[in-house]
Design an enzyme around this catalytic site. Structure first.
Site: not given
Ligand code: BV8
Ligand code: ZN
Length: 245
Positions: A71, A120, A188-189
């Site tokens: 990446r 992040h 874009g999220t």
């Molecule tokens: C936390 C860094 C407290 C790494 C990333 C079970 C166990 C543990 C945790 C959890 C659990 N269940 C839920 C959680 C919480 C979890 C979470 O939210 N999970 C989700 C999946 C349900 N969150 C966490 O764990 C966070 N910490 O909560 O701590 C905690 C502690 C212990 C236990 C519980 C809670 C930490 C979250 C951070 C994770 N790290 N990145 C790496 O990159 O390698 S997140 C990763 O996803 C990226 O950073 C990315 O940015 C992010 C979000 O995705 P998006 O940015 O939205 O990207 P995506 O591809 O999804 O979407 C793209 C969008 O763009 C689409 O809508 C598309 O239509 C649009 N698009 C496409 N083209 C265009 C466009 N828009 C505009 N223009 C275009 N041209």
């Protein structure tokens, strides 16, 4: 892309504190695959959500390291797109402007954005898995995972993995911004990953005008006062041009 409503331009021009949240979509026009898009080549068989965890690194540090190196190479070869540059310009024409990003690619900073809140972390930085000492090496593309000079623990990318807490200062700044801004633009999220995904609704609940820029619908869409459907690399330059007109 349908034209931008005049009322929105008027609101943006009179906004005292403009907040922006970006996700991987803002970098897709730079050729950086979004987080959920099928990964290519060797990485197609892996779910990024499972690779971006402490457990994955403990189980197979070299595999996770290789993924991040792949990446990093993509990002080093990528350039900011017109959407990144438009956000950097938007900052200069706004009274108060806070850019909060979920992205770890550093492209906002390369386009000139200042004081970016990287919720992040940043893919180009390293730290020790055990003692968290920053250990970024130059050049960042070392092939083999290496050891911390301080405690000999393994070095990992300085990003926030799933299940890890966000930096508390960044998180409280992001929450305060959502609570106090008068316009909030979500760009874009997919608005799935918490706690970032809650920022748009917190802004809305606190009286901000909520705008979404995304070609697809997300959980933010039905909350938004303005939905600009299309790629951010095209819409943002139009938005800034009309704000300046
Ligand atoms: C936390 C860094 C407290 C790494 C990333 C079970 C166990 C543990 C945790 C959890 C659990 N269940 C839920 C959680 C919480 C979890 C979470 O939210 N999970 C989700 C999946 C349900 N969150 C966490 O764990 C966070 N910490 O909560 O701590 C905690 C502690 C212990 C236990 C519980 C809670 C930490 C979250 C951070 C994770 N790290 N990145 C790496 O990159 O390698 S997140 C990763 O996803 C990226 O950073 C990315 O940015 C992010 C979000 O995705 P998006 O940015 O939205 O990207 P995506 O591809 O999804 O979407 C793209 C969008 O763009 C689409 O809508 C598309 O239509 C649009 N698009 C496409 N083209 C265009 C466009 N828009 C505009 N223009 C275009 N041209
Ligand atoms: Zn260490």
């Amino acid at each position: 892309m349908n034209s931008i409503p005049g009322a929105l331009i008027k609101k943006l021009r009179s906004t005292k504190h403009l907040a922006v949240l970006t996700g991987a979509g803002t970098s897709s026009e730079s050729g950086v695959p979004t987080f959920r898009e099928a990964q290519t080549g060797l990485w197609e068989q892996y779910n990024p959500q499972e690779l971006a965890t402490r457990q994955a690194f403990k189980n197979n540090p070299q595999l996770v390291w290789d993924w991040y190196q792949w990446r990093r190479k993509l990002i080093i070869e990528a350039d900011p797109n017109p959407g990144h540059f438009a956000l950097a310009e938007m900052q200069t024409i706004s009274q108060q402007f806070t850019l909060i990003t979920q992205n770890v690619d550093g492209l906002h900073q390369r386009a000139g954005s200042q004081n970016v809140v990287e919720l992040h972390g940043n893919l180009m930085l390293d730290k020790c898995f055990d003692c968290s000492t920053p250990t970024t090496k130059e050049p960042p593309l070392t092939i083999r995972v290496f050891n911390c000079p301080r405690c000999w623990g393994l070095v990992r990318p300085d990003v926030v993995w799933f299940g890890e807490d966000l930096d508390p200062d960044n998180l409280s700044l992001a929450l305060k911004t959502a609570e106090n801004c008068d316009t909030f633009i979500s760009i874009g999220t997919s608005a799935v990953v918490e706690p970032a995904a809650s920022l748009p609704s917190i802004a809305k609940e606190n009286g901000a005008v909520l705008v979404e820029i995304n070609p697809d619908s997300t959980p933010v869409t039905e909350l938004a006062d303005y939905v600009l459907k299309g790629p951010s690399g095209e819409i943002l330059p139009q938005l800034v041009d009309q704000m300046k007109a």
